[in-house]
Design an enzyme around this catalytic site. Structure first.
Site, PDB file in Angstrom:
ATOM      1  N   GLY A  11      74.177 138.790 -42.742  1.00  0.00           N
ATOM      2  CA  GLY A  11      73.059 137.885 -43.031  1.00  0.00           C
ATOM      3  C   GLY A  11      73.555 136.533 -43.507  1.00  0.00           C
ATOM      4  CB  SER A  13      72.489 132.855 -39.970  1.00  0.00           C
ATOM      5  OG  SER A  13      71.275 133.450 -40.358  1.00  0.00           O
ATOM      6  CB  SER A 140      65.485 143.273 -54.491  1.00  0.00           C
ATOM      7  OG  SER A 140      64.322 142.632 -54.961  1.00  0.00           O
ATOM      8  CE1 TYR A 153      63.565 143.152 -49.546  1.00  0.00           C
ATOM      9  CE2 TYR A 153      62.773 143.178 -51.808  1.00  0.00           C
ATOM     10  CZ  TYR A 153      63.628 142.672 -50.839  1.00  0.00           C
ATOM     11  OH  TYR A 153      64.536 141.686 -51.175  1.00  0.00           O
ATOM     12  CE  LYS A 157      66.830 144.339 -50.540  1.00  0.00           C
ATOM     13  NZ  LYS A 157      68.109 143.906 -49.965  1.00  0.00           N
TER      14      LYS A 157
HETATM   15  P1  NAI Z   1      66.720 135.171 -45.588  1.00  0.00           P
HETATM   16  O1  NAI Z   1      65.534 135.744 -44.864  1.00  0.00           O
HETATM   17  O2  NAI Z   1      66.738 133.710 -45.874  1.00  0.00           O
HETATM   18  O3  NAI Z   1      68.064 135.545 -44.800  1.00  0.00           O
HETATM   19  C1  NAI Z   1      68.286 136.862 -44.358  1.00  0.00           C
HETATM   20  C2  NAI Z   1      69.516 136.905 -43.508  1.00  0.00           C
HETATM   21  O4  NAI Z   1      69.653 138.239 -42.990  1.00  0.00           O
HETATM   22  C3  NAI Z   1      69.445 135.976 -42.298  1.00  0.00           C
HETATM   23  O5  NAI Z   1      70.745 135.498 -42.026  1.00  0.00           O
HETATM   24  C4  NAI Z   1      68.985 136.901 -41.196  1.00  0.00           C
HETATM   25  O6  NAI Z   1      69.339 136.454 -39.896  1.00  0.00           O
HETATM   26  C5  NAI Z   1      69.750 138.172 -41.569  1.00  0.00           C
HETATM   27  N1  NAI Z   1      69.179 139.366 -40.965  1.00  0.00           N
HETATM   28  C6  NAI Z   1      67.938 139.877 -41.122  1.00  0.00           C
HETATM   29  N2  NAI Z   1      67.788 140.973 -40.366  1.00  0.00           N
HETATM   30  C7  NAI Z   1      68.963 141.157 -39.709  1.00  0.00           C
HETATM   31  C8  NAI Z   1      69.439 142.093 -38.775  1.00  0.00           C
HETATM   32  N3  NAI Z   1      68.656 143.078 -38.312  1.00  0.00           N
HETATM   33  N4  NAI Z   1      70.705 141.995 -38.319  1.00  0.00           N
HETATM   34  C9  NAI Z   1      71.501 140.994 -38.750  1.00  0.00           C
HETATM   35  N5  NAI Z   1      71.113 140.063 -39.631  1.00  0.00           N
HETATM   36  C10 NAI Z   1      69.864 140.151 -40.094  1.00  0.00           C
HETATM   37  O7  NAI Z   1      66.845 136.042 -46.900  1.00  0.00           O
HETATM   38  P2  NAI Z   1      67.528 135.736 -48.312  1.00  0.00           P
HETATM   39  O8  NAI Z   1      66.469 135.306 -49.235  1.00  0.00           O
HETATM   40  O9  NAI Z   1      68.734 134.912 -48.145  1.00  0.00           O
HETATM   41  O10 NAI Z   1      67.921 137.216 -48.737  1.00  0.00           O
HETATM   42  C11 NAI Z   1      69.223 137.760 -48.612  1.00  0.00           C
HETATM   43  C12 NAI Z   1      69.256 139.122 -49.283  1.00  0.00           C
HETATM   44  O11 NAI Z   1      68.855 138.978 -50.642  1.00  0.00           O
HETATM   45  C13 NAI Z   1      68.302 140.134 -48.659  1.00  0.00           C
HETATM   46  O12 NAI Z   1      68.902 141.419 -48.675  1.00  0.00           O
HETATM   47  C14 NAI Z   1      67.110 140.103 -49.593  1.00  0.00           C
HETATM   48  O13 NAI Z   1      66.398 141.313 -49.564  1.00  0.00           O
HETATM   49  C15 NAI Z   1      67.797 139.871 -50.921  1.00  0.00           C
HETATM   50  N6  NAI Z   1      66.924 139.317 -51.938  1.00  0.00           N
HETATM   51  C16 NAI Z   1      66.385 138.065 -51.801  1.00  0.00           C
HETATM   52  C17 NAI Z   1      65.570 137.559 -52.795  1.00  0.00           C
HETATM   53  C18 NAI Z   1      64.973 136.190 -52.729  1.00  0.00           C
HETATM   54  O14 NAI Z   1      64.218 135.831 -53.649  1.00  0.00           O
HETATM   55  N7  NAI Z   1      65.247 135.376 -51.731  1.00  0.00           N
HETATM   56  C19 NAI Z   1      65.221 138.359 -53.979  1.00  0.00           C
HETATM   57  C20 NAI Z   1      65.842 139.648 -54.025  1.00  0.00           C
HETATM   58  C21 NAI Z   1      66.660 140.097 -53.029  1.00  0.00           C
END
Ligand code: NAI
Length: 246
Positions: A11, A13, A140, A153, A157
């Site tokens: 993830g 990107s 999370s 979710y 988590k």
């Molecule tokens: P985001 O949606 O901005 O980025 C998610 C990344 O995961 C992207 O690069 C996307 O392309 C990749 N991704 C999603 N499904 C995929 C798949 N099937 N195969 C390959 N890549 C895949 O999310 P964010 O906010 O950067 O979150 C990152 C992590 O942090 C996640 O696990 C999320 O659950 C966790 N998180 C985020 C929070 C927030 O407030 N943003 C809070 C708590 C946890």
């Protein structure tokens, strides 16, 4: 075989994953940036290399379990080692329990939980061969305290925290640690569509009164995956501005 520690970040990107990849590279790791689309990954790898770091990119859909195992085995083979695995990629499919479909449940459990099991299983062998490993799973605070509309979710988590403790118990004697970092509310694409009133309410229950930045999470991951963190395992570290304190 490279003499740098080799790290896989899924993830990568955008958002938190991108910040983690950038931070680990600036700490001297070779970072394999993984996500679904090549364009943003190439851009990130180029950015890291221009800043003097070392990175490569690889596409993989983490909900394709055979592809996840093949990607991890391929990285270990190509680089002759695998030291660090950061399972960061994740999705939300929010809905209230009365309306949640089987598809919404399965998609989140498969992408956010089963893929991490598959990745850790594939990473364990090369890490054991190298007599070193640092696994960091991005959980999370929803998994720690629950969140209305996120039962799928939160289950995934929360599952990660128990899974990670078991991996830590199994692999600790091999010099492989496994921990979770649990972000609170972080400003990324995942949270950008929250209504302003919700964001203001959230800020009110965060001790520091602000949303987190991806770099806040990356700093915790950098420590958890460092050589210095060999005595830290089986833990879930909430990086949430003091929102949960549990
Ligand atoms: P985001 O949606 O901005 O980025 C998610 C990344 O995961 C992207 O690069 C996307 O392309 C990749 N991704 C999603 N499904 C995929 C798949 N099937 N195969 C390959 N890549 C895949 O999310 P964010 O906010 O950067 O979150 C990152 C992590 O942090 C996640 O696990 C999320 O659950 C966790 N998180 C985020 C929070 C927030 O407030 N943003 C809070 C708590 C946890």
């Amino acid at each position: 075989m490279t003499d740098k520690r080799v790290a896989i970040v899924t993830g990568a990107s955008r958002g938190i994953g991108r910040a983690i990849a950038t931070r680990l590279a600036s700490d001297g790791r070779h970072v394999v940036c993984v996500s679904r689309s090549q364009g943003p990954l190439d851009e990130l790898a180029n950015e890291i290399e221009s800043a003097g770091g070392s990175a490569s990119s690889q596409t993989c859909d983490i909900s394709d379990f055979d592809a996840v195992a093949a990607m991890i085995e391929g990285v270990a083979k190509d680089h002759g080692r695998l030291d660090i695995l950061v399972n960061n990629a994740g999705i939300t499919r929010d809905n209230l329990i009365l309306r949640m479909s089987d598809e919404e449940w399965d998609e989140v459990i498969n992408t956010n939980l089963k893929s991490v099991f598959v990745a850790c299983r594939a990473a364990a062998r090369p890490m054991m061969r190298g007599k070193f490993g640092r696994i960091c799973n991005i959980a999370s605070t929803s998994g720690l305290v629950g969140n209305a509309g996120q039962s799928n979710y939160a289950a995934a988590k929360s599952g990660l925290t128990g899974f990670t403790k078991s991996v830590a118990r199994e692999l600790g004697k091999k010099n492989i640690t496994a921990n979770c970092v649990a972000p609170g509310f972080v400003e990324t694409d995942m949270t950008k569509d929250l209504p302003a009133a919700v964001t203001e309410h959230i800020k009110g229950v965060i001790s520091t009164r602000n949303l987190g930045q991806p770099s806040d999470i990356a700093a915790a991951v950098a420590y958890v995956t460092s050589d210095d963190a060999g005595y830290l395992t089986g833990q879930t570290i909430a990086v949430d501005g003091g929102m949960t304190m549990c």
